[in-house]
Write a protein that holds these residues in place. Structure first.
Motif, PDB file in Angstrom:
ATOM      1  N   SER A 153       0.931  -1.366   0.072  1.00 35.96           N
ATOM      2  CA  SER A 153       0.102  -0.154   0.030  1.00 35.96           C
ATOM      3  C   SER A 153       0.855   1.371   0.099  1.00 35.96           C
ATOM      4  CB  SER A 153      -1.001  -0.040   1.295  1.00 35.96           C
ATOM      5  OG  SER A 153      -1.672  -1.082   1.152  1.00 35.96           O
ATOM      6  N   ALA A 154       1.783   1.288   0.877  1.00 37.11           N
ATOM      7  CA  ALA A 154       2.846   2.385   0.982  1.00 37.11           C
ATOM      8  C   ALA A 154       3.280   2.876  -0.449  1.00 37.11           C
ATOM      9  CB  ALA A 154       3.860   1.987   2.083  1.00 37.11           C
TER      10      ALA A 154
ATOM     11  N   ILE B 176       0.278   3.909  -2.776  1.00 39.61           N
ATOM     12  CA  ILE B 176       0.133   5.054  -2.403  1.00 39.61           C
ATOM     13  C   ILE B 176       1.092   6.436  -2.668  1.00 39.61           C
ATOM     14  CG2 ILE B 176      -0.749   6.854  -0.558  1.00 39.61           C
ATOM     15  CD1 ILE B 176      -2.040   3.991   0.569  1.00 39.61           C
TER      16      ILE B 176
ATOM     17  N   GLY C 204       0.604   7.181  -6.382  1.00 36.57           N
ATOM     18  CA  GLY C 204      -0.540   8.207  -6.162  1.00 36.57           C
ATOM     19  C   GLY C 204      -0.193   9.410  -5.947  1.00 36.57           C
ATOM     20  N   LEU C 205       0.473   9.790  -4.856  1.00 32.29           N
ATOM     21  CA  LEU C 205       1.273  10.934  -4.376  1.00 32.29           C
ATOM     22  C   LEU C 205       1.892  11.691  -5.433  1.00 32.29           C
ATOM     23  CD1 LEU C 205       1.845  12.697  -1.434  1.00 32.29           C
ATOM     24  CD2 LEU C 205       4.147  12.171  -2.446  1.00 32.29           C
TER      25      LEU C 205
ATOM     26  N   SER D 176      -0.193  12.316  -8.741  1.00 31.39           N
ATOM     27  CA  SER D 176      -1.062  13.508  -8.762  1.00 31.39           C
ATOM     28  C   SER D 176      -0.198  14.595  -8.518  1.00 31.39           C
ATOM     29  CB  SER D 176      -2.247  13.301  -7.630  1.00 31.39           C
ATOM     30  OG  SER D 176      -1.424  12.895  -6.311  1.00 31.39           O
ATOM     31  N   SER D 177       0.758  14.727  -8.192  1.00 30.59           N
ATOM     32  CA  SER D 177       1.619  15.964  -8.049  1.00 30.59           C
ATOM     33  C   SER D 177       2.092  16.385  -9.426  1.00 30.59           C
ATOM     34  CB  SER D 177       2.749  15.915  -6.983  1.00 30.59           C
ATOM     35  OG  SER D 177       3.848  15.215  -7.698  1.00 30.59           O
ATOM     36  N   HIS D 178       2.170  15.608 -10.427  1.00 28.25           N
ATOM     37  CA  HIS D 178       2.624  15.858 -11.798  1.00 28.25           C
ATOM     38  C   HIS D 178       1.536  16.299 -12.626  1.00 28.25           C
ATOM     39  CE1 HIS D 178       6.543  13.921 -10.697  1.00 28.25           C
ATOM     40  NE2 HIS D 178       6.833  14.470 -11.894  1.00 28.25           N
TER      41      HIS D 178
ATOM     42  N   THR E  36      -4.625  -2.203 -11.658  1.00 26.90           N
ATOM     43  CA  THR E  36      -5.513  -1.129 -11.683  1.00 26.90           C
ATOM     44  C   THR E  36      -4.799   0.026 -11.610  1.00 26.90           C
ATOM     45  OG1 THR E  36      -7.208  -2.584 -10.530  1.00 26.90           O
ATOM     46  CG2 THR E  36      -7.407  -0.166 -10.621  1.00 26.90           C
ATOM     47  N   PHE E  37      -3.908   0.020 -10.451  1.00 33.40           N
ATOM     48  CA  PHE E  37      -3.477   1.534 -10.139  1.00 33.40           C
ATOM     49  C   PHE E  37      -2.326   2.021 -11.026  1.00 33.40           C
ATOM     50  CE2 PHE E  37      -5.498   0.534  -6.325  1.00 33.40           C
ATOM     51  CZ  PHE E  37      -6.425   1.696  -6.159  1.00 33.40           C
TER      52      PHE E  37
ATOM     53  N   VAL F 209      -5.489   3.047 -14.479  1.00 32.61           N
ATOM     54  CA  VAL F 209      -5.978   4.368 -13.996  1.00 32.61           C
ATOM     55  C   VAL F 209      -5.050   5.367 -14.812  1.00 32.61           C
ATOM     56  CG1 VAL F 209      -5.981   6.137 -12.361  1.00 32.61           C
ATOM     57  CG2 VAL F 209      -6.818   3.695 -11.792  1.00 32.61           C
TER      58      VAL F 209
END
Lengths: 247, 109
Positions: free
Chosen positions: A42-43, A46, A49-50, A53-55, A242-243, A247
């Motif tokens: 998860s780490a 995630i 993801g961080l 989403s910052s790009h 998925t991720f 996505v």
């Protein structure tokens, strides 16, 4: 033991002999290990993801997409190659095949567990062999995927602007920001390492089944415990798929 | 075979057809959901709705794998909840970090 408890009749739980949570020690510990492993994955996901989403995200038509360092690539444009079909655009097909392989090997594993409950050694051997085959097939696919990712696409338009860099390493990559390739290597690499460990454990189980270790022991619980691990590896792939790819 | 002498002591039970059929059904669902994900991947434009659908379908797949293949649905309730409840931290971490990432993006661009 349940039988010992029944013989006396007046003990409390504190006298011992009963399994907490109705599971054997080994299974419970496997569950807790998998919990900690789930947090590790998860780490990683995630953090992906961080950073993603910052790009800046690519806005515009999918067909007009070009690799660039200034926005995050869309995965179906990065992963569109299939072995022996170089140059043909087949987005996500290969990773779909890999997903199918891993799901199938999860099914054969659970069938091996079922056979173990029935003390059917021949069936455990058969299903463990299929599971091993699935695991090795997945690792081979991943080896190809990594090789292709590292060496890069052969078409000229796949070069990031301002550079002539092909493929990817931990510093540069042709697909997008440097973090993109770093996460690809870390996340799929960490998962691939789990698959590799799983194949080793599965082989151990197969070996012990063939040599009759579990039959002499009177139960096939080891198949169940390693099975839990193997399903977890499949589960993580579902999330990576998925991720990282969808996505 | 060398190991045939042991087989005389062991009672091998017949395959539980119902259980095996159920396992294959679950595998079928997993394959079907993956196929649906593929269709969505190529027919829908990128956006929050698409991401939400993917996450939803992934959770359904995860539930089938953990519940049926890993047998968690049939374990003692206390074990079931000991595994599920800590996952709240993952959800919280996901929301917090992705939100943080978007904030970093706003500062940068």
């Amino acid at each position: 033991m349940a039988s010992t408890a029944a013989a006396h009749g007046d003990e409390s739980t504190w006298d011992g002999g009963s399994s907490p949570m109705g599971a054997s020690y080994g299974k419970l510990m496997m569950w807790f290990f998998l919990m900690s492993d789930a947090f590790t994955f998860s780490a990683l996901l995630i953090t992906y993801g961080l950073v993603r989403s910052s790009h800046q995200a690519y806005v515009g038509a999918v067909n007009a997409f070009k690799f660039s360092q200034s926005y995050w690539p869309i995965p179906e444009k990065v992963f569109e190659s299939v072995p022996f079909l170089e140059g043909v655009s087949l987005p996500l097909v290969f990773v779909g095949i890999m997903t199918f392989i891993l799901i199938m090997s999860s099914v054969t594993m659970v069938l091996a567990v079922e056979a173990g409950h029935r003390m059917d050694r021949a069936a455990v051997e058969k299903w463990m062999l299929w599971t091993l085959l699935g695991g090795i097939a997945f690792l081979s696919c991943q080896a190809w995927e990594w090789t292709h990712f590292i060496h890069g696409a052969h078409h000229g338009d796949a070069v990031a602007e301002g550079t002539t860099f092909f493929g990817a390493n931990l510093v540069h990559n042709q697909y997008g920001p440097s973090d993109f390739a770093a996460f690809f290597f870390f996340i799929t690499g960490f998962h691939g390492f789990h698959v590799f460990s799983g194949v080793c454990l599965n082989f151990l189980i197969y070996f012990n089944t063939v040599t009759g270790v579990y039959e002499r022991r009177g139960h096939y619980e080891m198949v169940e415990k390693v099975g839990l691990y193997w399903h977890f590896v499949d589960l993580v792939w579902v999330f990576v798929f998925t991720f990282f790819y969808l996505v | 075979m060398a190991h045939s002498e042991h087989e005389t002591h062991v009672t091998v039970l017949p395959p539980d057809r119902e259980k095996i059929k159920k396992l294959w059904t679950v595998a079928g669902y997993l394959g079907l959901i993956t196929a649906v994900e593929f269709i969505i991947a190529f027919t829908m434009g990128h956006g929050p709705l698409k991401t939400a659908i993917f996450i939803g379908l992934t959770i359904v797949k995860a539930a089938y794998i953990v519940g049926e293949f890993m047998h968690l649905r049939y374990e003692a309730k206390v074990l079931f909840w000991s595994i599920l409840i800590p996952l709240i931290f993952v959800v919280w971490m996901l929301v917090a970090f992705v939100y943080e990432g978007m904030a970093i993006g706003l500062v940068r661009h």
